[in-house]
Design a protein around this motif. Structure first.
Motif, mmCIF file in Angstrom:
data_model
loop_
_atom_site.group_PDB
_atom_site.id
_atom_site.type_symbol
_atom_site.label_atom_id
_atom_site.label_comp_id
_atom_site.label_asym_id
_atom_site.label_seq_id
_atom_site.Cartn_x
_atom_site.Cartn_y
_atom_site.Cartn_z
ATOM 1 N N TYR A 1 0.834 -1.218 0.000
ATOM 2 C CA TYR A 1 0.000 0.000 0.000
ATOM 3 C C TYR A 1 0.864 1.261 0.000
ATOM 4 C CZ TYR A 1 -4.021 2.910 1.574
ATOM 5 O OH TYR A 1 -5.026 3.835 1.698
ATOM 6 N N GLU A 2 1.873 1.303 0.854
ATOM 7 C CA GLU A 2 2.786 2.459 0.876
ATOM 8 C C GLU A 2 3.487 2.613 -0.479
ATOM 9 O OE1 GLU A 2 3.040 4.703 3.213
ATOM 10 O OE2 GLU A 2 2.974 3.821 5.233
ATOM 11 N N SER A 3 3.866 1.487 -1.081
ATOM 12 C CA SER A 3 4.540 1.526 -2.388
ATOM 13 C C SER A 3 3.587 2.025 -3.466
ATOM 14 C CB SER A 3 5.038 0.129 -2.785
ATOM 15 O OG SER A 3 5.912 -0.385 -1.813
ATOM 16 N N LEU B 1 0.950 3.897 -3.043
ATOM 17 C CA LEU B 1 0.691 5.324 -2.834
ATOM 18 C C LEU B 1 1.848 6.179 -3.341
ATOM 19 C CD1 LEU B 1 -0.907 5.155 0.715
ATOM 20 C CD2 LEU B 1 -1.981 6.119 -1.319
ATOM 21 N N ASN B 2 3.069 5.714 -3.158
ATOM 22 C CA ASN B 2 4.210 6.487 -3.645
ATOM 23 C C ASN B 2 4.239 6.543 -5.173
ATOM 24 O OD1 ASN B 2 5.032 7.220 -1.117
ATOM 25 N ND2 ASN B 2 6.814 5.872 -1.034
ATOM 26 N N ILE B 3 3.895 5.446 -5.827
ATOM 27 C CA ILE B 3 3.851 5.481 -7.300
ATOM 28 C C ILE B 3 2.790 6.490 -7.741
ATOM 29 C CG2 ILE B 3 3.300 4.217 -9.419
ATOM 30 C CD1 ILE B 3 4.269 1.653 -7.998
ATOM 31 N N SER C 1 1.528 8.934 -6.098
ATOM 32 C CA SER C 1 1.840 10.298 -5.675
ATOM 33 C C SER C 1 2.981 10.942 -6.455
ATOM 34 C CB SER C 1 2.228 10.307 -4.193
ATOM 35 O OG SER C 1 1.199 9.778 -3.397
ATOM 36 N N TYR C 2 3.986 10.151 -6.803
ATOM 37 C CA TYR C 2 5.206 10.774 -7.333
ATOM 38 C C TYR C 2 5.608 10.346 -8.741
ATOM 39 C CZ TYR C 2 5.431 11.599 -2.337
ATOM 40 O OH TYR C 2 5.108 11.945 -1.056
ATOM 41 N N ALA C 3 5.205 9.153 -9.163
ATOM 42 C CA ALA C 3 5.734 8.640 -10.433
ATOM 43 C C ALA C 3 4.722 8.763 -11.572
ATOM 44 C CB ALA C 3 6.159 7.179 -10.257
ATOM 45 N N MET D 1 6.434 9.259 6.192
ATOM 46 C CA MET D 1 6.564 8.053 7.013
ATOM 47 C C MET D 1 6.653 6.796 6.152
ATOM 48 S SD MET D 1 6.101 9.168 10.141
ATOM 49 C CE MET D 1 5.525 7.762 11.056
ATOM 50 N N GLY D 2 6.259 6.894 4.901
ATOM 51 C CA GLY D 2 6.011 5.719 4.072
ATOM 52 C C GLY D 2 7.214 4.799 3.880
ATOM 53 N N LEU D 3 8.327 5.368 3.430
ATOM 54 C CA LEU D 3 9.496 4.520 3.154
ATOM 55 C C LEU D 3 9.998 3.862 4.435
ATOM 56 C CD1 LEU D 3 11.393 6.737 0.532
ATOM 57 C CD2 LEU D 3 10.290 4.524 0.107
#
Ligand SMILES: Nc1ncnc2c1ncn2[C@@H]1O[C@H](COP(=O)(O)OP(=O)(O)OP(=O)(O)O)[C@@H](O)[C@H]1O
Ligand SMILES: [Mg+2]
Lengths: 124, 145
Positions: free
Chosen positions: B48-50, B52-54, B56-58, B110-112
């Motif tokens: 889920y954190e991964s 969300l990062n994709i 959000s940022y990629a 906090m995600g990473l």
């Protein structure tokens, strides 16, 4: 204590999960920051928040939360509630503010799913 | 090596509507594979954190999930801006999240760190203006921590 007791204590509305009110609640985590909920909440907790976007429901599902309690009288939109129904996450809404909500539940024996953040660690 | 399960999920950058959909799907699959609750939960958080990062940022990304008898392997690849300073990005509180992300209750930096805490092994490779790769292992045998 179960969700039905919480509805009474907080004069809450049941938005999703009328059939799930027997679910037992022992611990909770209050926050408006989903990043922190994800990092610190433990499984089987009630998530208490003022956020109403659909992401809160998905976060609750990932964490195996027993339900969502929305504070400050907010009512999530239809999409959020539909998602909660689909993912089988009970959603309650109370008019009490976050502080009052947490305090009243604590007075009735519900405790934080963690007491303090000593060391950031997702393992139980 | 014979896999008990292997699958890939593609994630579209910027698609906040769907944020978490793939992770919930993955969690369902793992549950059917009879992964223990604790391992299931840690894997779900990492994925889920991964995801969300994709989002959000990629620009776009892929989450590859492989389950063997004793391990869960998660590899995450995205095409995007990359991370210039990984050590800095790993720090609690460091975030370049936009308002859109913060409105959803994310972007606390906090995600990473949460990914690291929930995994047994984590490697991050990133190249600026190309993308980011995470390689994660979660052991299915629970161990004391
Ligand atoms: N896949 C990625 N591509 C580019 N940059 C990234 C990627 N993942 C993380 N970052 C960068 O690293 C920072 C920290 O990421 P991290 O996941 O720890 O926190 P966050 O996403 O900002 O907030 P949170 O995850 O707590 O909601 C991000 O703000 C972003 O600058
Ligand atoms: Mg993040």
């Amino acid at each position: 204590m179960n969700l039905r007791d919480i509805v009474k204590i907080l004069d809450a509305k049941v938005l999703v999960g009328e059939d799930r009110l027997d679910t037992v609640v022992k611990t909770a985590f209050s926050a408006d920051l989903m990043s922190d909920v994800l990092a610190f909440a433990k499984p089987g907790s009630l998530i208490i928040t003022g956020l109403t976007i659909h992401q809160v429901v998905r976060t609750a599902s990932i964490l195996d939360a027993v339900g969502l309690l929305i504070v400050r009288g907010k009512i999530p939109g239809r999409e959020t509630l539909e998602l909660a129904r689909e993912l089988d996450i009970p959603v309650l809404s109370t008019r009490y503010i976050l502080f009052e909500t947490s305090g009243r539940l604590y007075a009735h024996g519900i405790v934080g799913c963690v007491e303090k953040i000593e060391k950031f660690n997702c393992r139980q | 090596m014979d896999w008990a399960y292997q699958s890939s999920f593609s994630i579209e950058g910027g698609n906040f509507e769907n944020a978490g959909k793939a992770s919930i799907e993955i969690k369902k699959i793992l549950k059917n594979l009879k992964i223990s609750d604790e391992i299931l939960r840690r894997t779900a958080i990492v994925v889920y954190e991964s995801e969300l990062n994709i989002i959000s940022y990629a620009d776009q990304g892929v989450i590859n999930l492989s389950v063997t008898g004793d391990k869960i392997l998660i590899s995450v690849d995205d095409v995007g801006p990359g991370i210039e300073d990984i050590e800095l990005a790993m720090q609690e509180g460091y975030s370049t999240a936009t308002d859109r992300i913060r409105e959803m209750g994310f972007g606390a930096g906090m995600g990473l760190l949460n990914i690291k805490n929930c995994s047994d092994e984590l490697q991050i490779f990133s190249e600026v203006n190309k993308g980011t790769h995470l390689s994660i292992i979660i052991n299915r045998m629970e161990r004391e921590s």
